[in-house]
Design a protein around this motif. Structure first.
Motif, PDB file in Angstrom:
ATOM      1  N   SER A  30       0.752  -1.383   0.249  1.00  0.00           N
ATOM      2  CA  SER A  30       0.134  -0.411   0.214  1.00  0.00           C
ATOM      3  C   SER A  30       0.620   1.130  -0.261  1.00  0.00           C
ATOM      4  O   SER A  30       1.152   2.466  -0.438  1.00  0.00           O
ATOM      5  CB  SER A  30      -0.722   0.117   1.544  1.00  0.00           C
ATOM      6  N   GLY A  31       1.990   1.220   0.743  1.00  0.00           N
ATOM      7  CA  GLY A  31       2.617   2.802   0.922  1.00  0.00           C
ATOM      8  C   GLY A  31       3.693   2.490  -0.346  1.00  0.00           C
ATOM      9  O   GLY A  31       3.439   4.181  -0.260  1.00  0.00           O
ATOM     10  N   THR A  32       4.037   1.612  -0.500  1.00  0.00           N
ATOM     11  CA  THR A  32       5.099   1.660  -1.980  1.00  0.00           C
ATOM     12  C   THR A  32       4.713   2.217  -2.303  1.00  0.00           C
ATOM     13  O   THR A  32       4.845   2.843  -4.021  1.00  0.00           O
ATOM     14  CB  THR A  32       5.692   0.283  -1.810  1.00  0.00           C
ATOM     15  N   GLN A  34       1.741   4.051  -3.256  1.00  0.00           N
ATOM     16  CA  GLN A  34       1.040   5.371  -3.286  1.00  0.00           C
ATOM     17  C   GLN A  34       2.853   5.884  -3.592  1.00  0.00           C
ATOM     18  O   GLN A  34       2.733   7.143  -4.174  1.00  0.00           O
ATOM     19  CB  GLN A  34       0.919   5.281  -1.828  1.00  0.00           C
ATOM     20  N   THR A  37       2.673   5.419  -7.103  1.00  0.00           N
ATOM     21  CA  THR A  37       1.362   6.798  -8.029  1.00  0.00           C
ATOM     22  C   THR A  37       2.277   7.902  -7.895  1.00  0.00           C
ATOM     23  O   THR A  37       2.429   8.720  -9.326  1.00  0.00           O
ATOM     24  CB  THR A  37       0.284   6.766  -7.268  1.00  0.00           C
ATOM     25  N   ALA A  38       2.565   8.057  -7.021  1.00  0.00           N
ATOM     26  CA  ALA A  38       3.173   9.737  -6.775  1.00  0.00           C
ATOM     27  C   ALA A  38       4.213  10.088  -7.541  1.00  0.00           C
ATOM     28  O   ALA A  38       4.503  11.189  -8.226  1.00  0.00           O
ATOM     29  CB  ALA A  38       3.099  10.050  -5.468  1.00  0.00           C
ATOM     30  N   GLY A  44      -0.254   2.192  -8.933  1.00  0.00           N
ATOM     31  CA  GLY A  44       0.718   1.382  -8.008  1.00  0.00           C
ATOM     32  C   GLY A  44       1.251   0.960  -7.080  1.00  0.00           C
ATOM     33  O   GLY A  44       2.575   0.613  -6.944  1.00  0.00           O
ATOM     34  N   ASP A  45       0.558  -0.202  -6.950  1.00  0.00           N
ATOM     35  CA  ASP A  45      -0.044  -0.874  -5.807  1.00  0.00           C
ATOM     36  C   ASP A  45       0.286  -2.584  -6.926  1.00  0.00           C
ATOM     37  O   ASP A  45       1.028  -3.106  -6.504  1.00  0.00           O
ATOM     38  CB  ASP A  45      -1.649  -1.424  -5.924  1.00  0.00           C
TER      39      ASP A  45
END
Length: 154
Positions: A30-32, A34, A37-38, A44-45
């Motif tokens: 999840s964090g990676t 994001q 995506t940024a 992103g996932d």
């Protein structure tokens, strides 16, 4: 060669597990995701899973000396994207690319020269001959796939 394979391979595998499982202070999928995506990557996932698997499996392959040309190429392709995301604003940390460049060069060297004497590839006769040719072909594949991923960025 064994020392280089172990240090580089286990470092990359640890980076991959940060992305996949959140180990060692990583963001998990999840964090990676994001972050990807940024950074302009679509899905992103999915990119986090792809990068995590590539780093983990490529790193473990290098550490074991198993399918070394392909493992090195996987790491090189991933690190091409890491260098592009970091940018070329500086060479040295904290915003530099020297760390990624060093890992890329080490992985490429292992792909081209082979894993050395104490490696699982010794049991794969096809990889004992034409080492340079296999390494060059694998690196070409890794560079092309890494470049394709860069092209899908916004």
């Amino acid at each position: 060669m064994l020392l280089l394979r172990l240090v580089l391979g286990l470092t990359m595998a640890a980076h991959g597990t940060q992305k996949l499982f959140g180990w060692f202070g990583g963001g998990g999928i999840s964090g990676t995701g994001q972050f990807f995506t940024a950074s302009g990557y679509p899905a992103g996932d999915a990119m986090a899973v792809l990068a995590g698997l590539t780093e983990t499996l490529g790193g473990l392959g290098l550490a074991l000396g198993l399918l070394t040309p392909l493992a090195g190429a996987a790491v090189v392709g991933t690190l091409i994207n890491a260098i592009a995301v970091h940018g070329a604003g500086a060479f040295f940390a904290p915003k530099g690319i020297e760390y990624e460049l060093l890992l890329t060069a080490g992985a490429a060297a292992l792909a081209l020269t082979g894993p050395g004497r104490y490696a699982a590839d010794r049991f794969l006769p096809v990889l004992r001959s034409h080492r340079l040719a296999h390494g060059a072909l694998a690196l070409a594949l890794g560079v092309v796939l890494g470049a394709v991923l860069l092209l899908v960025r916004d």
